[in-house]
Write a protein that holds these residues in place. Structure first.
Motif, PDB file in Angstrom:
ATOM      1  N   LEU A   1       0.832  -1.209   0.000  1.00 42.70           N
ATOM      2  CA  LEU A   1       0.000   0.000   0.000  1.00 42.70           C
ATOM      3  C   LEU A   1       0.862   1.254   0.000  1.00 42.70           C
ATOM      4  O   LEU A   1       0.588   2.219  -0.733  1.00 42.70           O
ATOM      5  N   MET A   2       1.931   1.259   0.806  1.00 38.98           N
ATOM      6  CA  MET A   2       2.831   2.409   0.841  1.00 38.98           C
ATOM      7  C   MET A   2       3.542   2.588  -0.499  1.00 38.98           C
ATOM      8  O   MET A   2       3.709   3.712  -0.988  1.00 38.98           O
ATOM      9  N   LEU A   3       3.949   1.473  -1.112  1.00 37.91           N
ATOM     10  CA  LEU A   3       4.616   1.555  -2.408  1.00 37.91           C
ATOM     11  C   LEU A   3       3.676   2.104  -3.476  1.00 37.91           C
ATOM     12  O   LEU A   3       4.090   2.857  -4.359  1.00 37.91           O
ATOM     13  N   ARG A   4       2.392   1.744  -3.382  1.00 37.78           N
ATOM     14  CA  ARG A   4       1.430   2.267  -4.356  1.00 37.78           C
ATOM     15  C   ARG A   4       1.274   3.775  -4.195  1.00 37.78           C
ATOM     16  O   ARG A   4       1.220   4.522  -5.187  1.00 37.78           O
ATOM     17  N   ARG A   5       1.206   4.248  -2.966  1.00 33.77           N
ATOM     18  CA  ARG A   5       1.094   5.693  -2.738  1.00 33.77           C
ATOM     19  C   ARG A   5       2.324   6.428  -3.254  1.00 33.77           C
ATOM     20  O   ARG A   5       2.216   7.517  -3.839  1.00 33.77           O
ATOM     21  N   ILE A   6       3.498   5.844  -3.008  1.00 32.98           N
ATOM     22  CA  ILE A   6       4.732   6.478  -3.484  1.00 32.98           C
ATOM     23  C   ILE A   6       4.749   6.524  -5.002  1.00 32.98           C
ATOM     24  O   ILE A   6       5.145   7.528  -5.611  1.00 32.98           O
ATOM     25  N   ARG A  15       9.809  15.646   0.671  1.00 31.81           N
ATOM     26  CA  ARG A  15       9.414  15.303   2.035  1.00 31.81           C
ATOM     27  C   ARG A  15       8.025  15.847   2.345  1.00 31.81           C
ATOM     28  O   ARG A  15       7.218  15.190   3.029  1.00 31.81           O
ATOM     29  N   THR A  16       7.714  17.039   1.824  1.00 35.97           N
ATOM     30  CA  THR A  16       6.373  17.612   2.019  1.00 35.97           C
ATOM     31  C   THR A  16       5.306  16.734   1.371  1.00 35.97           C
ATOM     32  O   THR A  16       4.223  16.524   1.940  1.00 35.97           O
ATOM     33  N   LEU A  17       5.598  16.200   0.187  1.00 38.19           N
ATOM     34  CA  LEU A  17       4.651  15.306  -0.477  1.00 38.19           C
ATOM     35  C   LEU A  17       4.440  14.030   0.335  1.00 38.19           C
ATOM     36  O   LEU A  17       3.302  13.550   0.472  1.00 38.19           O
ATOM     37  N   TYR A  18       5.519  13.475   0.854  1.00 34.05           N
ATOM     38  CA  TYR A  18       5.399  12.261   1.653  1.00 34.05           C
ATOM     39  C   TYR A  18       4.548  12.504   2.897  1.00 34.05           C
ATOM     40  O   TYR A  18       3.715  11.670   3.265  1.00 34.05           O
ATOM     41  N   GLU A  19       4.756  13.651   3.546  1.00 36.44           N
ATOM     42  CA  GLU A  19       3.976  13.967   4.732  1.00 36.44           C
ATOM     43  C   GLU A  19       2.510  14.196   4.388  1.00 36.44           C
ATOM     44  O   GLU A  19       1.612  13.814   5.148  1.00 36.44           O
ATOM     45  N   ARG A  20       2.266  14.825   3.233  1.00 34.60           N
ATOM     46  CA  ARG A  20       0.884  15.093   2.838  1.00 34.60           C
ATOM     47  C   ARG A  20       0.098  13.814   2.606  1.00 34.60           C
ATOM     48  O   ARG A  20      -1.053  13.680   3.044  1.00 34.60           O
ATOM     49  N   ASP A  21       0.727  12.822   1.934  1.00 39.15           N
ATOM     50  CA  ASP A  21       0.043  11.566   1.611  1.00 39.15           C
ATOM     51  C   ASP A  21       0.352  10.446   2.600  1.00 39.15           C
ATOM     52  O   ASP A  21      -0.071   9.304   2.383  1.00 39.15           O
ATOM     53  N   ASN A  22       1.096  10.774   3.655  1.00 36.49           N
ATOM     54  CA  ASN A  22       1.389   9.789   4.711  1.00 36.49           C
ATOM     55  C   ASN A  22       2.004   8.517   4.125  1.00 36.49           C
ATOM     56  O   ASN A  22       1.535   7.403   4.380  1.00 36.49           O
ATOM     57  N   CYS A  23       3.058   8.684   3.346  1.00 41.72           N
ATOM     58  CA  CYS A  23       3.681   7.521   2.693  1.00 41.72           C
ATOM     59  C   CYS A  23       5.198   7.658   2.654  1.00 41.72           C
ATOM     60  O   CYS A  23       5.823   7.484   1.600  1.00 41.72           O
ATOM     61  N   HIS A  24       5.799   7.989   3.783  1.00 45.69           N
ATOM     62  CA  HIS A  24       7.262   8.096   3.813  1.00 45.69           C
ATOM     63  C   HIS A  24       7.880   6.760   3.422  1.00 45.69           C
ATOM     64  O   HIS A  24       7.382   5.690   3.817  1.00 45.69           O
ATOM     65  N   PRO A  25       8.964   6.762   2.617  1.00 46.00           N
ATOM     66  CA  PRO A  25       9.576   5.496   2.178  1.00 46.00           C
ATOM     67  C   PRO A  25       9.979   4.572   3.316  1.00 46.00           C
ATOM     68  O   PRO A  25      10.015   3.349   3.134  1.00 46.00           O
ATOM     69  N   MET A  26      10.275   5.103   4.501  1.00 39.80           N
ATOM     70  CA  MET A  26      10.628   4.241   5.623  1.00 39.80           C
ATOM     71  C   MET A  26       9.459   3.332   6.009  1.00 39.80           C
ATOM     72  O   MET A  26       9.666   2.226   6.522  1.00 39.80           O
ATOM     73  N   LYS A  27       8.228   3.780   5.752  1.00 38.15           N
ATOM     74  CA  LYS A  27       7.073   2.939   6.063  1.00 38.15           C
ATOM     75  C   LYS A  27       6.986   1.748   5.120  1.00 38.15           C
ATOM     76  O   LYS A  27       6.360   0.740   5.457  1.00 38.15           O
ATOM     77  N   SER A  28       7.592   1.882   3.931  1.00 45.59           N
ATOM     78  CA  SER A  28       7.548   0.775   2.974  1.00 45.59           C
ATOM     79  C   SER A  28       8.493  -0.360   3.353  1.00 45.59           C
ATOM     80  O   SER A  28       8.431  -1.435   2.761  1.00 45.59           O
ATOM     81  N   ILE A  29       9.379  -0.126   4.317  1.00 45.93           N
ATOM     82  CA  ILE A  29      10.268  -1.195   4.785  1.00 45.93           C
ATOM     83  C   ILE A  29       9.973  -1.541   6.246  1.00 45.93           C
ATOM     84  O   ILE A  29      10.792  -2.173   6.914  1.00 45.93           O
ATOM     85  N   ALA A  30       8.794  -1.111   6.735  1.00 44.61           N
ATOM     86  CA  ALA A  30       8.425  -1.411   8.120  1.00 44.61           C
ATOM     87  C   ALA A  30       8.312  -2.906   8.354  1.00 44.61           C
ATOM     88  O   ALA A  30       8.513  -3.381   9.476  1.00 44.61           O
ATOM     89  N   VAL A  31       8.011  -3.665   7.292  1.00 41.97           N
ATOM     90  CA  VAL A  31       7.879  -5.111   7.441  1.00 41.97           C
ATOM     91  C   VAL A  31       9.189  -5.741   7.905  1.00 41.97           C
ATOM     92  O   VAL A  31       9.183  -6.753   8.624  1.00 41.97           O
TER      93      VAL A  31
END
Length: 329
Positions: A99-104, A149-165
Protein backbone atom coordinates in the motif's frame (compact mmCIF):
# COMPACT_ATOMS: atom_id res chain seq x y z
CA UNK A 1 82.63 1.61 39.70
CA UNK A 2 79.92 -0.10 41.73
CA UNK A 3 78.42 3.29 42.52
CA UNK A 4 78.23 4.15 38.79
CA UNK A 5 76.66 0.76 38.02
CA UNK A 6 74.05 1.20 40.76
CA UNK A 7 73.24 4.73 39.55
CA UNK A 8 72.85 3.63 35.92
CA UNK A 9 70.73 0.68 37.04
CA UNK A 10 68.48 2.96 39.08
CA UNK A 11 68.11 5.36 36.11
CA UNK A 12 67.21 2.40 33.85
CA UNK A 13 64.58 1.21 36.34
CA UNK A 14 63.08 4.70 36.52
CA UNK A 15 62.95 4.95 32.70
CA UNK A 16 61.42 1.47 32.45
CA UNK A 17 58.75 2.36 35.01
CA UNK A 18 57.98 5.63 33.21
CA UNK A 19 57.88 3.91 29.85
CA UNK A 20 55.60 1.21 31.21
CA UNK A 21 53.28 3.81 32.67
CA UNK A 22 53.24 5.93 29.53
CA UNK A 23 53.13 3.21 26.85
CA UNK A 24 52.14 -0.11 28.36
CA UNK A 25 49.53 1.45 30.62
CA UNK A 26 47.30 2.78 27.80
CA UNK A 27 47.79 -0.48 25.86
CA UNK A 28 46.67 -2.57 28.81
CA UNK A 29 43.75 -0.20 29.42
CA UNK A 30 42.72 -0.48 25.76
CA UNK A 31 42.89 -4.28 25.94
CA UNK A 32 40.76 -4.30 29.06
CA UNK A 33 38.22 -1.98 27.40
CA UNK A 34 38.03 -4.20 24.32
CA UNK A 35 37.59 -7.24 26.51
CA UNK A 36 34.85 -5.46 28.43
CA UNK A 37 33.01 -4.51 25.22
CA UNK A 38 33.33 -8.08 23.94
CA UNK A 39 31.99 -9.52 27.20
CA UNK A 40 29.15 -6.98 27.14
CA UNK A 41 28.18 -7.86 23.54
CA UNK A 42 28.35 -11.58 24.37
CA UNK A 43 26.12 -10.93 27.36
CA UNK A 44 23.57 -9.10 25.21
CA UNK A 45 23.49 -11.96 22.68
CA UNK A 46 23.11 -14.53 25.45
CA UNK A 47 20.27 -12.47 26.95
CA UNK A 48 18.44 -12.30 23.62
CA UNK A 49 18.80 -16.03 22.91
CA UNK A 50 18.30 -17.11 26.51
CA UNK A 51 15.29 -19.32 27.31
CA UNK A 52 14.66 -16.91 30.18
CA UNK A 53 13.75 -14.26 27.61
CA UNK A 54 9.92 -14.13 27.72
CA UNK A 55 9.59 -13.95 23.93
CA UNK A 56 11.98 -16.85 23.34
CA UNK A 57 10.36 -18.85 26.12
CA UNK A 58 6.95 -18.26 24.52
CA UNK A 59 8.30 -19.34 21.13
CA UNK A 60 9.70 -22.56 22.60
CA UNK A 61 6.40 -23.37 24.32
CA UNK A 62 4.46 -22.64 21.12
CA UNK A 63 6.66 -24.98 19.06
CA UNK A 64 6.39 -27.78 21.62
CA UNK A 65 2.63 -27.27 21.79
CA UNK A 66 2.25 -27.49 18.00
CA UNK A 67 4.42 -30.62 17.91
CA UNK A 68 2.57 -32.38 20.75
CA UNK A 69 -0.97 -31.37 19.73
CA UNK A 70 -0.67 -32.21 16.03
CA UNK A 71 1.51 -35.31 16.33
CA UNK A 72 3.61 -34.09 13.40
CA UNK A 73 7.34 -34.87 13.27
CA UNK A 74 9.60 -31.97 14.08
CA UNK A 75 10.50 -31.20 10.46
CA UNK A 76 6.78 -30.79 9.63
CA UNK A 77 6.17 -28.87 12.87
CA UNK A 78 8.77 -26.31 11.75
CA UNK A 79 7.06 -26.02 8.35
CA UNK A 80 3.64 -25.49 9.97
CA UNK A 81 4.97 -22.96 12.52
CA UNK A 82 6.73 -21.00 9.78
CA UNK A 83 3.55 -20.89 7.73
CA UNK A 84 1.53 -19.67 10.72
CA UNK A 85 4.02 -16.90 11.54
CA UNK A 86 4.21 -15.77 7.93
CA UNK A 87 0.45 -15.84 7.38
CA UNK A 88 -0.72 -14.22 10.63
CA UNK A 89 2.01 -11.66 11.21
CA UNK A 90 4.29 -11.04 8.22
CA UNK A 91 1.75 -11.17 5.38
CA UNK A 92 -0.46 -8.31 6.73
CA UNK A 93 2.62 -6.12 7.15
CA UNK A 94 3.68 -6.99 3.61
CA UNK A 95 0.27 -5.87 2.33
CA UNK A 96 0.78 -2.60 4.21
CA UNK A 97 4.16 -2.29 2.50
CA UNK A 98 2.52 -2.72 -0.90
CA UNK A 99 0.00 0.00 0.00
CA UNK A 100 2.83 2.41 0.84
CA UNK A 101 4.62 1.56 -2.41
CA UNK A 102 1.43 2.27 -4.36
CA UNK A 103 1.09 5.69 -2.74
CA UNK A 104 4.73 6.48 -3.48
CA UNK A 105 4.30 5.41 -7.11
CA UNK A 106 1.30 7.73 -7.52
CA UNK A 107 3.49 10.64 -6.43
CA UNK A 108 6.06 10.10 -9.21
CA UNK A 109 4.38 12.32 -11.86
CA UNK A 110 4.03 15.13 -9.31
CA UNK A 111 7.66 14.71 -8.27
CA UNK A 112 8.82 14.91 -11.89
CA UNK A 113 6.75 18.07 -12.47
CA UNK A 114 8.22 19.67 -9.34
CA UNK A 115 11.75 18.72 -10.41
CA UNK A 116 11.27 20.25 -13.87
CA UNK A 117 9.84 23.49 -12.46
CA UNK A 118 12.49 23.76 -9.75
CA UNK A 119 15.29 23.15 -12.24
CA UNK A 120 14.08 25.95 -14.53
CA UNK A 121 13.70 28.36 -11.59
CA UNK A 122 17.17 27.63 -10.25
CA UNK A 123 18.73 27.87 -13.70
CA UNK A 124 17.40 31.43 -13.93
CA UNK A 125 18.70 32.28 -10.45
CA UNK A 126 22.08 30.71 -11.22
CA UNK A 127 22.50 32.78 -14.39
CA UNK A 128 21.49 35.95 -12.54
CA UNK A 129 23.80 35.42 -9.56
CA UNK A 130 26.59 33.61 -11.39
CA UNK A 131 26.43 30.37 -9.42
CA UNK A 132 28.96 27.66 -10.29
CA UNK A 133 27.49 24.30 -11.40
CA UNK A 134 28.35 22.68 -8.06
CA UNK A 135 26.34 25.23 -6.09
CA UNK A 136 23.42 24.91 -8.52
CA UNK A 137 23.36 21.12 -8.12
CA UNK A 138 23.65 21.31 -4.33
CA UNK A 139 20.82 23.84 -4.05
CA UNK A 140 18.61 21.78 -6.35
CA UNK A 141 19.12 18.62 -4.29
CA UNK A 142 18.41 20.40 -0.98
CA UNK A 143 15.22 22.07 -2.18
CA UNK A 144 14.02 18.98 -4.04
CA UNK A 145 14.51 16.86 -0.95
CA UNK A 146 12.51 19.36 1.10
CA UNK A 147 9.60 19.42 -1.38
CA UNK A 148 9.53 15.64 -1.75
CA UNK A 149 9.41 15.30 2.04
CA UNK A 150 6.37 17.61 2.02
CA UNK A 151 4.65 15.31 -0.48
CA UNK A 152 5.40 12.26 1.65
CA UNK A 153 3.98 13.97 4.73
CA UNK A 154 0.88 15.09 2.84
CA UNK A 155 0.04 11.57 1.61
CA UNK A 156 1.39 9.79 4.71
CA UNK A 157 3.68 7.52 2.69
CA UNK A 158 7.26 8.10 3.81
CA UNK A 159 9.58 5.50 2.18
CA UNK A 160 10.63 4.24 5.62
CA UNK A 161 7.07 2.94 6.06
CA UNK A 162 7.55 0.78 2.97
CA UNK A 163 10.27 -1.20 4.79
CA UNK A 164 8.42 -1.41 8.12
CA UNK A 165 7.88 -5.11 7.44
CA UNK A 166 11.61 -5.68 7.95
CA UNK A 167 11.52 -4.21 11.46
CA UNK A 168 8.48 -6.37 12.23
CA UNK A 169 9.73 -9.57 10.59
CA UNK A 170 13.28 -9.55 11.94
CA UNK A 171 12.34 -9.87 15.67
CA UNK A 172 9.98 -12.75 14.82
CA UNK A 173 12.78 -14.42 12.89
CA UNK A 174 15.15 -13.98 15.84
CA UNK A 175 12.60 -15.43 18.30
CA UNK A 176 11.91 -18.48 16.12
CA UNK A 177 15.63 -19.06 15.49
CA UNK A 178 16.49 -18.70 19.18
CA UNK A 179 13.65 -21.04 20.16
CA UNK A 180 14.84 -23.76 17.77
CA UNK A 181 18.44 -23.25 18.89
CA UNK A 182 17.49 -23.81 22.52
CA UNK A 183 15.31 -26.82 21.71
CA UNK A 184 18.26 -28.26 19.77
CA UNK A 185 20.53 -28.13 22.82
CA UNK A 186 21.97 -24.65 22.46
CA UNK A 187 20.79 -23.65 25.94
CA UNK A 188 21.68 -26.84 27.76
CA UNK A 189 20.35 -30.32 28.24
CA UNK A 190 17.34 -29.17 30.27
CA UNK A 191 15.70 -27.58 27.19
CA UNK A 192 16.83 -30.20 24.66
CA UNK A 193 14.21 -32.13 22.67
CA UNK A 194 16.00 -35.47 22.04
CA UNK A 195 13.27 -36.64 19.66
CA UNK A 196 14.58 -34.07 17.15
CA UNK A 197 17.46 -36.44 16.44
CA UNK A 198 14.96 -38.87 14.88
CA UNK A 199 12.36 -36.54 13.34
CA UNK A 200 14.25 -34.97 10.49
CA UNK A 201 13.63 -35.73 6.84
CA UNK A 202 15.44 -36.40 3.57
CA UNK A 203 19.21 -36.19 4.06
CA UNK A 204 19.05 -34.28 7.39
CA UNK A 205 17.36 -36.94 9.54
CA UNK A 206 19.00 -35.56 12.71
CA UNK A 207 17.81 -31.99 13.32
CA UNK A 208 20.23 -31.56 16.23
CA UNK A 209 23.31 -31.67 13.96
CA UNK A 210 24.53 -29.26 11.31
CA UNK A 211 23.94 -30.26 7.70
CA UNK A 212 27.24 -31.88 6.66
CA UNK A 213 26.19 -31.96 2.99
CA UNK A 214 25.80 -28.15 2.93
CA UNK A 215 22.66 -28.56 0.82
CA UNK A 216 20.49 -26.62 3.27
CA UNK A 217 22.88 -23.62 3.33
CA UNK A 218 23.04 -23.71 -0.49
CA UNK A 219 19.24 -23.86 -0.72
CA UNK A 220 19.02 -20.92 1.69
CA UNK A 221 21.40 -18.87 -0.45
CA UNK A 222 19.37 -19.55 -3.62
CA UNK A 223 16.02 -18.82 -1.95
CA UNK A 224 17.29 -15.57 -0.45
CA UNK A 225 18.81 -14.44 -3.76
CA UNK A 226 15.55 -15.07 -5.64
CA UNK A 227 13.56 -13.32 -2.91
CA UNK A 228 15.80 -10.28 -3.16
CA UNK A 229 15.40 -10.02 -6.93
CA UNK A 230 11.61 -10.51 -6.75
CA UNK A 231 11.37 -7.86 -4.07
CA UNK A 232 13.33 -5.42 -6.22
CA UNK A 233 11.23 -6.31 -9.27
CA UNK A 234 8.05 -5.42 -7.40
CA UNK A 235 9.37 -2.14 -6.02
CA UNK A 236 8.77 1.00 -8.12
CA UNK A 237 11.84 3.18 -8.63
CA UNK A 238 11.44 6.54 -6.97
CA UNK A 239 13.22 9.51 -8.57
CA UNK A 240 16.08 10.94 -6.60
CA UNK A 241 16.61 7.90 -4.37
CA UNK A 242 20.21 7.16 -5.27
CA UNK A 243 20.74 4.98 -2.19
CA UNK A 244 18.48 2.34 -3.76
CA UNK A 245 21.29 1.59 -6.19
CA UNK A 246 23.25 0.05 -3.34
CA UNK A 247 20.31 -1.91 -1.91
CA UNK A 248 20.96 -5.06 -4.04
CA UNK A 249 24.59 -5.15 -2.90
CA UNK A 250 23.58 -4.86 0.77
CA UNK A 251 20.86 -7.50 0.46
CA UNK A 252 23.00 -10.00 -1.44
CA UNK A 253 25.91 -9.38 0.92
CA UNK A 254 23.68 -10.27 3.86
CA UNK A 255 22.56 -13.44 2.05
CA UNK A 256 26.21 -14.45 1.57
CA UNK A 257 26.94 -13.89 5.26
CA UNK A 258 24.11 -16.29 6.13
CA UNK A 259 25.77 -19.09 4.13
CA UNK A 260 28.57 -19.99 6.62
CA UNK A 261 26.23 -19.39 9.56
CA UNK A 262 23.68 -21.86 8.18
CA UNK A 263 26.48 -24.41 7.74
CA UNK A 264 27.33 -24.39 11.46
CA UNK A 265 23.95 -24.17 13.22
CA UNK A 266 21.68 -27.20 13.90
CA UNK A 267 19.70 -28.41 10.90
CA UNK A 268 16.47 -27.41 12.67
CA UNK A 269 17.45 -23.74 12.36
CA UNK A 270 18.72 -24.02 8.79
CA UNK A 271 15.55 -25.88 7.81
CA UNK A 272 13.40 -23.14 9.36
CA UNK A 273 15.34 -20.47 7.47
CA UNK A 274 14.85 -22.31 4.16
CA UNK A 275 11.12 -22.84 4.78
CA UNK A 276 10.57 -19.26 5.93
CA UNK A 277 12.36 -17.99 2.83
CA UNK A 278 10.33 -20.33 0.62
CA UNK A 279 7.03 -19.05 2.05
CA UNK A 280 8.32 -15.53 1.45
CA UNK A 281 9.15 -16.55 -2.12
CA UNK A 282 5.52 -17.55 -2.74
CA UNK A 283 4.43 -14.25 -1.22
CA UNK A 284 6.78 -12.24 -3.44
CA UNK A 285 5.56 -14.08 -6.53
CA UNK A 286 2.06 -12.95 -5.60
CA UNK A 287 3.17 -9.37 -5.13
CA UNK A 288 4.79 -9.13 -8.59
CA UNK A 289 1.76 -10.71 -10.26
CA UNK A 290 0.14 -8.22 -12.70
CA UNK A 291 -3.33 -9.31 -11.55
CA UNK A 292 -2.49 -8.59 -7.91
CA UNK A 293 -0.88 -5.25 -8.70
CA UNK A 294 -3.86 -4.09 -10.75
CA UNK A 295 -6.13 -5.13 -7.90
CA UNK A 296 -4.01 -3.06 -5.49
CA UNK A 297 -4.36 -0.02 -7.77
CA UNK A 298 -0.78 0.22 -9.08
CA UNK A 299 -0.29 2.30 -12.20
CA UNK A 300 1.67 1.26 -15.30
CA UNK A 301 1.48 -2.44 -14.39
CA UNK A 302 3.82 -4.52 -16.53
CA UNK A 303 2.54 -7.76 -17.98
CA UNK A 304 6.00 -9.35 -17.65
CA UNK A 305 7.63 -7.78 -14.56
CA UNK A 306 10.12 -10.58 -13.87
CA UNK A 307 11.40 -10.70 -17.44
CA UNK A 308 11.78 -6.92 -17.52
CA UNK A 309 13.62 -6.94 -14.18
CA UNK A 310 16.02 -9.60 -15.46
CA UNK A 311 16.68 -7.46 -18.52
CA UNK A 312 17.35 -4.41 -16.31
CA UNK A 313 19.81 -6.47 -14.27
CA UNK A 314 21.58 -7.61 -17.45
CA UNK A 315 21.82 -4.01 -18.67
CA UNK A 316 23.21 -2.99 -15.29
CA UNK A 317 25.91 -5.68 -15.46
CA UNK A 318 26.82 -4.57 -18.98
CA UNK A 319 27.25 -0.97 -17.81
CA UNK A 320 29.35 -2.17 -14.88
CA UNK A 321 31.62 -4.22 -17.16
CA UNK A 322 32.00 -1.23 -19.50
CA UNK A 323 33.04 1.00 -16.58
CA UNK A 324 35.53 -1.58 -15.33
CA UNK A 325 37.08 -1.90 -18.79
CA UNK A 326 37.34 1.90 -19.02
CA UNK A 327 39.07 2.26 -15.63
CA UNK A 328 41.32 -0.77 -16.06
CA UNK A 329 42.43 0.01 -19.62
Amino acid sequence: MNVIFRQSRSVFCVKRSLLGGRVLGPVLNAKSQVGGVRQKSDGIIQTIFSPENPLVSGGMKALISIHDSTGLPWWATIVLASGIVRSLFVFPMSLYQQLMLRRIEKLHPEMQAIATQLRSELDLVARTKGWPPAQLKRTFLIQMKRRVRTLYERDNCHPMKSIAVIYFQFPLWIVMSASLRNLSGGAGIEHLQPIMSQEGTLWFSNLLLADSTLLLPAALLVVNAVNIELSLAGRPSAPGRSMMRFAPLIYHGTALIMLPIAATVPSSMAWYWVISGSVGLIQNLLFVSPTFRRGMGFQNVSSKPIREHIQRRKDGFKRLRAKLRFYLS
